[in-house]
Scaffold this motif. Structure first.
Motif, PDB file in Angstrom:
ATOM      1  N   TYR A  97       0.824  -1.212   0.000  1.00  0.00           N
ATOM      2  CA  TYR A  97       0.000   0.000   0.000  1.00  0.00           C
ATOM      3  C   TYR A  97       0.855   1.259   0.000  1.00  0.00           C
ATOM      4  O   TYR A  97       0.592   2.206  -0.760  1.00  0.00           O
ATOM      5  CB  TYR A  97      -0.920   0.001   1.218  1.00  0.00           C
ATOM      6  N   THR A  98       1.882   1.292   0.858  1.00  0.00           N
ATOM      7  CA  THR A  98       2.718   2.488   0.930  1.00  0.00           C
ATOM      8  C   THR A  98       3.531   2.690  -0.344  1.00  0.00           C
ATOM      9  O   THR A  98       3.900   3.824  -0.678  1.00  0.00           O
ATOM     10  CB  THR A  98       3.682   2.410   2.134  1.00  0.00           C
ATOM     11  N   GLY A  99       3.786   1.615  -1.061  1.00  0.00           N
ATOM     12  CA  GLY A  99       4.497   1.743  -2.332  1.00  0.00           C
ATOM     13  C   GLY A  99       3.575   2.150  -3.461  1.00  0.00           C
ATOM     14  O   GLY A  99       3.883   3.071  -4.225  1.00  0.00           O
ATOM     15  N   THR A 161       2.943  -5.433  -5.836  1.00  0.00           N
ATOM     16  CA  THR A 161       4.166  -5.019  -5.152  1.00  0.00           C
ATOM     17  C   THR A 161       5.234  -4.597  -6.154  1.00  0.00           C
ATOM     18  O   THR A 161       5.144  -4.884  -7.349  1.00  0.00           O
ATOM     19  CB  THR A 161       4.707  -6.178  -4.288  1.00  0.00           C
ATOM     20  N   SER A 162       6.264  -3.935  -5.637  1.00  0.00           N
ATOM     21  CA  SER A 162       7.331  -3.397  -6.481  1.00  0.00           C
ATOM     22  C   SER A 162       8.405  -4.441  -6.742  1.00  0.00           C
ATOM     23  O   SER A 162       8.399  -5.529  -6.166  1.00  0.00           O
ATOM     24  CB  SER A 162       7.958  -2.180  -5.796  1.00  0.00           C
ATOM     25  N   GLY A 163       9.359  -4.066  -7.597  1.00  0.00           N
ATOM     26  CA  GLY A 163      10.421  -4.985  -7.985  1.00  0.00           C
ATOM     27  C   GLY A 163      11.275  -5.451  -6.833  1.00  0.00           C
ATOM     28  O   GLY A 163      11.639  -6.624  -6.755  1.00  0.00           O
ATOM     29  N   LEU A 239       6.960 -10.681   3.512  1.00  0.00           N
ATOM     30  CA  LEU A 239       7.691 -10.216   2.335  1.00  0.00           C
ATOM     31  C   LEU A 239       7.939 -11.369   1.355  1.00  0.00           C
ATOM     32  O   LEU A 239       7.826 -11.192   0.137  1.00  0.00           O
ATOM     33  CB  LEU A 239       9.033  -9.607   2.760  1.00  0.00           C
ATOM     34  N   VAL A 240       8.274 -12.532   1.895  1.00  0.00           N
ATOM     35  CA  VAL A 240       8.518 -13.700   1.039  1.00  0.00           C
ATOM     36  C   VAL A 240       7.239 -14.098   0.311  1.00  0.00           C
ATOM     37  O   VAL A 240       7.257 -14.384  -0.897  1.00  0.00           O
ATOM     38  CB  VAL A 240       9.063 -14.877   1.873  1.00  0.00           C
ATOM     39  N   ILE A 241       6.113 -14.095   1.027  1.00  0.00           N
ATOM     40  CA  ILE A 241       4.836 -14.449   0.402  1.00  0.00           C
ATOM     41  C   ILE A 241       4.486 -13.450  -0.687  1.00  0.00           C
ATOM     42  O   ILE A 241       4.106 -13.825  -1.806  1.00  0.00           O
ATOM     43  CB  ILE A 241       3.710 -14.492   1.456  1.00  0.00           C
ATOM     44  N   ALA A 242       4.607 -12.159  -0.383  1.00  0.00           N
ATOM     45  CA  ALA A 242       4.288 -11.117  -1.367  1.00  0.00           C
ATOM     46  C   ALA A 242       5.224 -11.210  -2.569  1.00  0.00           C
ATOM     47  O   ALA A 242       4.798 -11.001  -3.714  1.00  0.00           O
ATOM     48  CB  ALA A 242       4.391  -9.736  -0.715  1.00  0.00           C
ATOM     49  N   HIS A 246       3.938 -11.654  -6.180  1.00  0.00           N
ATOM     50  CA  HIS A 246       4.046 -10.340  -6.818  1.00  0.00           C
ATOM     51  C   HIS A 246       2.887  -9.428  -6.411  1.00  0.00           C
ATOM     52  O   HIS A 246       2.519  -8.513  -7.126  1.00  0.00           O
ATOM     53  CB  HIS A 246       4.102 -10.457  -8.347  1.00  0.00           C
ATOM     54  N   SER A 247       2.337  -9.698  -5.239  1.00  0.00           N
ATOM     55  CA  SER A 247       1.235  -8.877  -4.725  1.00  0.00           C
ATOM     56  C   SER A 247       1.007  -9.231  -3.266  1.00  0.00           C
ATOM     57  O   SER A 247       1.395 -10.300  -2.799  1.00  0.00           O
ATOM     58  CB  SER A 247      -0.055  -9.114  -5.524  1.00  0.00           C
ATOM     59  N   ALA A 248       0.366  -8.288  -2.564  1.00  0.00           N
ATOM     60  CA  ALA A 248      -0.043  -8.542  -1.184  1.00  0.00           C
ATOM     61  C   ALA A 248      -1.492  -8.986  -1.202  1.00  0.00           C
ATOM     62  O   ALA A 248      -2.351  -8.287  -1.734  1.00  0.00           O
ATOM     63  CB  ALA A 248       0.125  -7.275  -0.344  1.00  0.00           C
TER      64      ALA A 248
END
Length: 329
Positions: A97-99, A161-163, A239-242, A246-248
C-alpha cells in the motif's frame, strides 16, 4: 549400568549402546522421522528426490519456517503466538500500500513492513506482560485486529508489489530467494536464542518465571521482546509471500500459525516453555513440507491433506505432553 553394579546397589555411570541409541532417538525424533519419510517417498515416487522437487519442498517450507523461528522465541518463553499469520499479511499489505498508493521508495516500504510487524508483536507482548492477559488471548485479539486492518487497507483486493519486494520471491545465483531467506533467518534466530542475553532470558523465563524474576531478569522485558521478534520474523515471512505472488493478498498466510506452532513442537520444543531449539524447528518445518509434498505426489485430495496435517499436529502436542509427564517422574 552393569549387572554387577546392580547387585552392589550403585550406578557406575556406564551407558550401553542401546542407551545411547535411545537417547539419540528421544532427542532427534523429528530428524529420524524426516529421514524415514524421505526414504519411503523415494520408493513411492522416484521423482521426489529430483532437484526441482527438493527445491520446491524448500520453497514450500520457507514461509512456515521463518514464522516458526519467531514462534520458537515465544514458545521457549512459555507463550504462544496465534497472530503470526495475520501479522505477515498486514505487514506485506502495508508494504504494498505504501508503495503503490503513497509512492514511498521500495526500501522504505520494506522498513515500514518490518516496523509494523514489530509494533503488532509489541502490542501482544504488552498485553501479556502488563495486562496479564494469557498469550493465547492477547495474540488471538491481535490476530483479529491484524486481519481486519489487512481488509480495511486493501478493501479486500490484492495490491501489486514493487520490484524490490518481488525479489524476495525470485532466484539468486540459481537458488530460490525464499530458501536463502529461510537459511538467513534461521541463522539469525539461532544466534539470538543461543548467544545473546535475551535468548538466555527466554529459557529462564520459560523454565521458571518466578525464579527468573528473583534472579534479576526483567520478565516483562523478555515477554515483550519475544513477541516483538516474532512479529519481525512474521513480517519477513510476509515479504517472502508477497514476493512469490508479486502482490499482497488480504488472506495471505491464513492458517499458517498452526503450521508454525506444529513445526516448533515437532522440532522438540515444549509448550510449557524452557525448551526448544532453532535447528529442531527447521526440521519440523521441513517435515511438514515433505508430508504435503508427498501427499501431492500421491494425488491425495487437499481436503484429506488437512486431515493428515491436523493429525500430525495432534500427535506432536500429545507426544510433548507425554514427554513432560515422563520427565516429571
Amino acid at each position: 549400568m552393569t549387572a554387577q553394579s546392580v547387585k552392589l546397589g550403585y550406578d557406575t555411570g556406564e551407558t550401553t549402546v542401546a542407551d545411547r541409541i535411545k537417547l539419540f532417538a528421544s532427542r532427534n525424533g523429528a530428524l529420524i522421522g524426516l529421514i524415514i519419510l524421505c526414504i519411503a517417498l523415494s520408493f513411492v515416487a522416484p521423482a521426489f528426490l529430483s532437484a526441482p522437487n527438493l527445491l520446491n519442498v524448500g520453497i514450500q517450507a520457507a514461509t512456515v519456517a521463518i514464522l516458526a523461528f519467531g514462534q520458537t522465541f515465544v514458545i521457549v518463553a512459555a507463550g504462544i503466538d496465534l497472530s503470526v499469520g495475520a501479522t505477515a499479511a498486514v505487514s506485506s499489505m502495508l508494504v504494498a500500500y505504501t508503495g503503490a498508493n503513497m509512492g514511498l521508495p521500495a526500501w522504505l516500504t520494506i522498513i515500514v513492513g518490518l516496523l509494523a510487524g514489530a509494533a503488532f508483536g509489541a502490542c501482544s507482548g504488552m498485553m501479556n506482560a502488563f495486562l496479564r492477559l494469557p498469550s493465547f488471548i492477547a495474540t488471538l485479539a491481535m490476530m483479529s485486529v491484524a486481519r481486519g486492518l489487512t481488509l480495511v487497507i486493501s478493501d479486500g483486493r490484492p495490491i501489486s508489489t514493487s520490484g524490490m519486494v518481488n525479489f524476495f520471491g525470485g532466484t539468486l545465483a540459481g537458488i530460490p530467494v525464499p530458501i536463502i531467506m529461510m537459511v538467513i533467518m534461521g541463522i539469525v534466530a539461532s544466534i539470538i536464542l543461543n548467544f545473546t542475553t535475551i535468548g538466555r532470558s527466554m529459557y529462564a523465563v520459560g523454565g521458571n518465571m518466578e525464579a527468573s524474576r528473583l534472579s534479576g531478569i526483567s520478565v516483562h522485558k523478555t515477554q515483550i521482546m519475544v513477541f516483538v521478534l516474532s512479529g519481525i520474523f512474521a513480517a519477513v515471512a510476509g515479504l517472502v509471500i508477497a514476493g512469490r505472488l508479486h502482490s499482497a493478498q488480504p488472506q495471505a498466510a491464513d492458517g499458517y500459525e498452526m503450521d508454525a506452532i506444529a513445526s516448533v513442537v515437532i522440532g522438540g520444543a515444549s509448550l510449557s516453555g524452557g525448551k526448544g531449539k532453532i535447528s529442531g524447528t527447521f526440521i519440523g518445518a521441513i517435515l511438514l513440507a515433505v508430508i504435503r509434498n508427498g501427499l501431492n505426489i500421491m494425488n491425495v485430495s487437499s481436503f484429506w491433506q488437512k486431515v493428515v496435517i491436523g493429525l500430525v499436529i495432534a500427535f506432536a502436542v500429545s507426544f510433548d505432553t507425554l514427554r513432560r509427564k515422563v520427565d516429571t517422574h
